[in-house]
Motif scaffolding. Structure first.
Motif, PDB file in Angstrom:
ATOM      1  N   TYR A 108       0.778  -1.213  -0.166  1.00 34.29           N
ATOM      2  CA  TYR A 108       0.079   0.067  -0.153  1.00 34.29           C
ATOM      3  C   TYR A 108       0.856   1.315  -0.025  1.00 34.29           C
ATOM      4  N   ARG A 109       1.831   1.322   0.674  1.00 36.49           N
ATOM      5  CA  ARG A 109       2.822   2.485   0.717  1.00 36.49           C
ATOM      6  C   ARG A 109       3.398   2.721  -0.855  1.00 36.49           C
ATOM      7  N   LEU A 110       3.859   1.486  -1.546  1.00 36.11           N
ATOM      8  CA  LEU A 110       4.346   1.958  -2.608  1.00 36.11           C
ATOM      9  C   LEU A 110       3.320   2.199  -3.529  1.00 36.11           C
ATOM     10  N   LEU A 111       2.104   1.972  -3.490  1.00 31.99           N
ATOM     11  CA  LEU A 111       0.936   2.441  -4.253  1.00 31.99           C
ATOM     12  C   LEU A 111       0.673   4.043  -4.082  1.00 31.99           C
ATOM     13  N   GLN A 112       0.811   4.304  -2.688  1.00 38.30           N
ATOM     14  CA  GLN A 112       0.702   5.708  -2.390  1.00 38.30           C
ATOM     15  C   GLN A 112       1.774   6.551  -2.861  1.00 38.30           C
ATOM     16  N   ARG A 113       2.872   6.022  -2.794  1.00 34.63           N
ATOM     17  CA  ARG A 113       4.163   6.832  -3.156  1.00 34.63           C
ATOM     18  C   ARG A 113       3.852   7.109  -4.679  1.00 34.63           C
ATOM     19  N   HIS A 114       3.125   6.264  -5.554  1.00 36.07           N
ATOM     20  CA  HIS A 114       3.104   6.376  -7.172  1.00 36.07           C
ATOM     21  C   HIS A 114       1.476   7.082  -7.347  1.00 36.07           C
ATOM     22  N   ALA A 115       0.875   7.194  -6.193  1.00 35.42           N
ATOM     23  CA  ALA A 115      -0.634   7.623  -6.445  1.00 35.42           C
ATOM     24  C   ALA A 115      -1.365   6.807  -7.142  1.00 35.42           C
ATOM     25  N   LEU A 116      -1.247   5.618  -7.029  1.00 34.75           N
ATOM     26  CA  LEU A 116      -1.970   4.624  -7.691  1.00 34.75           C
ATOM     27  C   LEU A 116      -3.368   4.076  -6.925  1.00 34.75           C
ATOM     28  N   THR A 117      -4.336   4.242  -7.600  1.00 33.68           N
ATOM     29  CA  THR A 117      -5.703   3.753  -6.789  1.00 33.68           C
ATOM     30  C   THR A 117      -6.022   2.304  -7.087  1.00 33.68           C
ATOM     31  N   PRO A 118      -6.033   1.322  -6.463  1.00 29.51           N
ATOM     32  CA  PRO A 118      -6.398  -0.132  -6.785  1.00 29.51           C
ATOM     33  C   PRO A 118      -7.740  -0.257  -7.527  1.00 29.51           C
ATOM     34  N   SER A 119      -8.582   0.613  -6.936  1.00 26.70           N
ATOM     35  CA  SER A 119     -10.177   0.511  -7.488  1.00 26.70           C
ATOM     36  C   SER A 119     -10.044   0.582  -9.111  1.00 26.70           C
ATOM     37  N   LEU A 120      -9.343   1.376  -9.535  1.00 27.89           N
ATOM     38  CA  LEU A 120      -9.544   1.888 -10.699  1.00 27.89           C
ATOM     39  C   LEU A 120      -9.114   0.692 -11.888  1.00 27.89           C
ATOM     40  N   PHE A 121      -8.686  -0.410 -11.028  1.00 27.45           N
ATOM     41  CA  PHE A 121      -7.912  -1.303 -12.055  1.00 27.45           C
ATOM     42  C   PHE A 121      -9.174  -2.576 -12.101  1.00 27.45           C
ATOM     43  N   ARG A 122     -10.117  -2.347 -11.176  1.00 25.43           N
ATOM     44  CA  ARG A 122     -11.002  -3.596 -11.123  1.00 25.43           C
ATOM     45  C   ARG A 122     -11.955  -3.521 -12.367  1.00 25.43           C
ATOM     46  N   ASP A 123     -12.605  -4.659 -12.796  1.00 26.96           N
ATOM     47  CA  ASP A 123     -13.286  -4.910 -13.509  1.00 26.96           C
ATOM     48  C   ASP A 123     -12.745  -4.616 -15.101  1.00 26.96           C
ATOM     49  N   GLY A 124     -11.584  -4.461 -14.910  1.00 27.19           N
ATOM     50  CA  GLY A 124     -10.655  -4.265 -16.468  1.00 27.19           C
ATOM     51  C   GLY A 124     -10.982  -2.887 -16.837  1.00 27.19           C
ATOM     52  N   SER A 125     -11.164  -1.791 -15.960  1.00 26.80           N
ATOM     53  CA  SER A 125     -11.511  -0.498 -16.136  1.00 26.80           C
ATOM     54  C   SER A 125     -10.220   0.260 -17.062  1.00 26.80           C
ATOM     55  N   VAL A 126      -9.067  -0.128 -16.489  1.00 26.01           N
ATOM     56  CA  VAL A 126      -8.009   0.508 -17.060  1.00 26.01           C
ATOM     57  C   VAL A 126      -7.579   0.119 -18.384  1.00 26.01           C
ATOM     58  N   VAL A 127      -7.767  -1.134 -18.483  1.00 30.54           N
ATOM     59  CA  VAL A 127      -7.477  -1.837 -19.817  1.00 30.54           C
ATOM     60  C   VAL A 127      -8.516  -1.298 -21.133  1.00 30.54           C
ATOM     61  N   ALA A 128      -9.698  -1.258 -20.440  1.00 27.36           N
ATOM     62  CA  ALA A 128     -10.814  -1.081 -21.363  1.00 27.36           C
ATOM     63  C   ALA A 128     -10.475   0.411 -21.802  1.00 27.36           C
ATOM     64  N   ARG A 129      -9.959   1.298 -20.879  1.00 26.74           N
ATOM     65  CA  ARG A 129      -9.955   2.901 -21.129  1.00 26.74           C
ATOM     66  C   ARG A 129      -8.831   2.761 -22.152  1.00 26.74           C
ATOM     67  N   GLU A 130      -7.628   2.176 -21.983  1.00 29.09           N
ATOM     68  CA  GLU A 130      -6.610   2.087 -22.688  1.00 29.09           C
ATOM     69  C   GLU A 130      -6.847   1.691 -23.941  1.00 29.09           C
ATOM     70  N   ARG A 131      -7.779   0.715 -24.187  1.00 33.41           N
ATOM     71  CA  ARG A 131      -8.073   0.231 -25.780  1.00 33.41           C
ATOM     72  C   ARG A 131      -8.996   1.179 -26.523  1.00 33.41           C
ATOM     73  N   GLN A 132      -9.756   2.006 -25.675  1.00 36.68           N
ATOM     74  CA  GLN A 132     -10.563   3.057 -26.274  1.00 36.68           C
ATOM     75  C   GLN A 132      -9.663   4.099 -26.799  1.00 36.68           C
ATOM     76  N   GLN A 133      -8.540   4.446 -26.041  1.00 31.75           N
ATOM     77  CA  GLN A 133      -7.650   5.505 -26.451  1.00 31.75           C
ATOM     78  C   GLN A 133      -6.772   4.976 -27.719  1.00 31.75           C
TER      79      GLN A 133
END
Length: 467
Positions: free
Chosen positions: A442-467
């Motif tokens: 969790y500390r590593l995630l906070q250091r890089h401002a990464l939010t785990p919930s954004l990666f659920r249900d493939g939302s990040v991958v889907a957004r990347e494909r749309q871009q």
């Protein structure tokens, strides 16, 4: 016995006179030339600012009433771009309230027309003696303190003037600037011209050393203080006693260690890891960062009390884009140094090759320019570097343009993103794959401002494909 007088220390200084009265400009120029000064003139505020942008002056003497703006407005602009450049104002409409306002805002002197020439000369001499360094010719009077800093740009000259002034004190300095702009070179130059020059200069990159080792590197440890501590380590602070400690990338220092550093600065003593007592130290702190520390303060990533301890004086280095006039100078300097390294007789760059360097984008600043020149030198088969080699070096993204800390940070962030994608944002699974416990992950995630919930249900991958 008749007293003898040594030459005035301000003789040869370069003055800028600003007035729309051409007759007065001619008269003052003659008088000041006769007193040994070099003189340039301008008839408007804009013309004066244009000259200041490309030339180095020791003092500005300006009329208050100018065609395009008043003298105080000109002074404010000069103070913004050249804080150490003293200004004297002249006016035919002077009053005591005007003089009080001008001097309270930082104007060195204020004379009312008609003024006595001797009074003006005395005021100029006073301003030059208490103001910034006097520049004559090519800075031959500056010694070798700044020899490693290759520049003839006005913006760098202003930074160096400020650095020379603050070097005489013992104030802590925070050097700001993008990666590759030369922050450590400036820190070393400040040390060389300070009263601590004969003592050690010790540098450490706070972002390049693992957190668990950084405390020992900074403050030392006794033998047996922890597993693997087979011998004692003095630590950088004690090594630099009576000298200068340079803390590079201070913005990357972990919060827990920030607390210990603050205690060291407050108590002027260091307690090595595992030791029973503290050792007194006498060091000057120069720190540097490419991060926005004010933003880090707001986000709770940097301690406010430590920030104000380190940021007594702030110096900001310009990017290479902001000092493009230095590109040919730097490129030829690197060519000479690297040519000797590769035992090659290199005469310079073809005109079109130098033009390509002078107009290229430099996100990696001076470090990137050095890498491009080195690549071109390594591949050169003629004494003149051709355009083709420069274009080839500019096209190839080079990891050398990144510092170790930057490369490590980029790898770490990409690695965490891939883990979160793989586990659909499940922190427990991602931590298990990384062989780290949840808290550390969790500390590593906070250091890089990464939010785990954004990666659920493939939302990040889907957004990347749309871009």
């Amino acid at each position: 016995m008749k007293a003898t007088h040594s030459p005035a220390p301000t003789a040869g200084a370069h003055l800028l006179l600003v007035d729309d009265d051409t007759d007065l400009l001619k008269l003052l120029s003659l008088r000041l030339h006769a007193s040994g000064y070099r003189v340039s003139t301008a008839e408007t505020a804009e013309a004066a600012l244009g000259r200041i942008a490309v030339e180095r002056f020791s003092l500005v003497v300006s009329d208050v009433r100018l065609p395009d703006r008043d003298g105080l407005a000109l002074f404010e602009e000069i103070r913004r771009t050249c804080p150490v450049l003293p200004v004297i104002l002249l006016t035919a409409h002077g009053s005591i309230p005007d003089a009080v306002e001008a001097t309270s805002r930082g104007v060195f002197g204020y004379l009312t027309k008609p003024f006595d020439s001797q009074a003006l000369l005395e005021k100029i001499s006073q301003a030059l003696q208490v103001g910034g360094p006097i520049h004559v010719g090519n800075d031959a009077d500056d010694g070798d303190w700044r020899d490693e800093i290759i520049s003839h740009s006005n913006r760098m000259a202003t930074v160096l003037d400020e650095a020379r002034l603050v070097a005489a004190s013992d104030a802590s300095i925070l050097i700001r600037g993008d990666s590759g702009t030369g922050k450590e070179l400036l820190a070393r130059a400040i040390h060389r011209i300070s009263s601590r020059a004969n003592a050690p200069f010790v540098a450490i990159n706070c972002g390049a050393i693992p957190e668990q080792l950084l405390e020992s590197e900074l403050f030392g440890h006794v033998k047996g203080a922890f597993t693997g501590a087979a011998t004692a380590n003095t630590g950088l602070f004690l090594t630099a006693h009576r000298g200068t400690v340079f803390l590079d990338e201070i913005g990357d220092m972990p919060l827990a260690l920030q607390v210990k550093l603050l205690r060291v600065l407050q108590e002027r003593a260091v307690r090595p890891v595992g030791a029973s007592r503290a050792e007194p130290i006498d060091v000057r702190i120069i720190s540097a960062t490419h991060r926005d520390l004010e933003l880090a303060l707001a986000e709770g990533q940097f301690r406010e009390d430590l920030f104000y301890r380190l940021n007594v004086v702030s110096l900001t280095l310009p990017t290479l884009d902001q000092r493009r006039e230095d590109i040919p100078l730097l490129a030829n300097h690197f060519l000479e140094v690297i040519g000797r390294k590769y035992h090659k007789r290199l005469r310079g760059f073809a005109p079109e090759a130098m033009e390509a360097l002078a107009t290229a984008a430099w996100p990696g600043n001076i470090r990137q320019l050095q890498n491009v020149v080195e690549q071109a030198c390594a591949l050169a088969t003629t004494s003149l570097i051709p355009l083709a080699l420069v274009e080839r070096a500019l096209r190839v993204p080079s990891i050398e343009a990144l510092s170790y800390a930057e490369a490590k940070q980029r790898f770490e962030r990409n690695y965490l993103i891939q883990l979160l994608k793989l586990t659909d944002g499940n922190v427990s699974d991602a931590a298990r794959l990384a062989d780290r416990n949840r808290t550390e992950f969790y500390r590593l995630l906070q250091r890089h401002a990464l939010t785990p919930s954004l990666f659920r249900d493939g939302s990040v991958v889907a957004r990347e494909r749309q871009q």
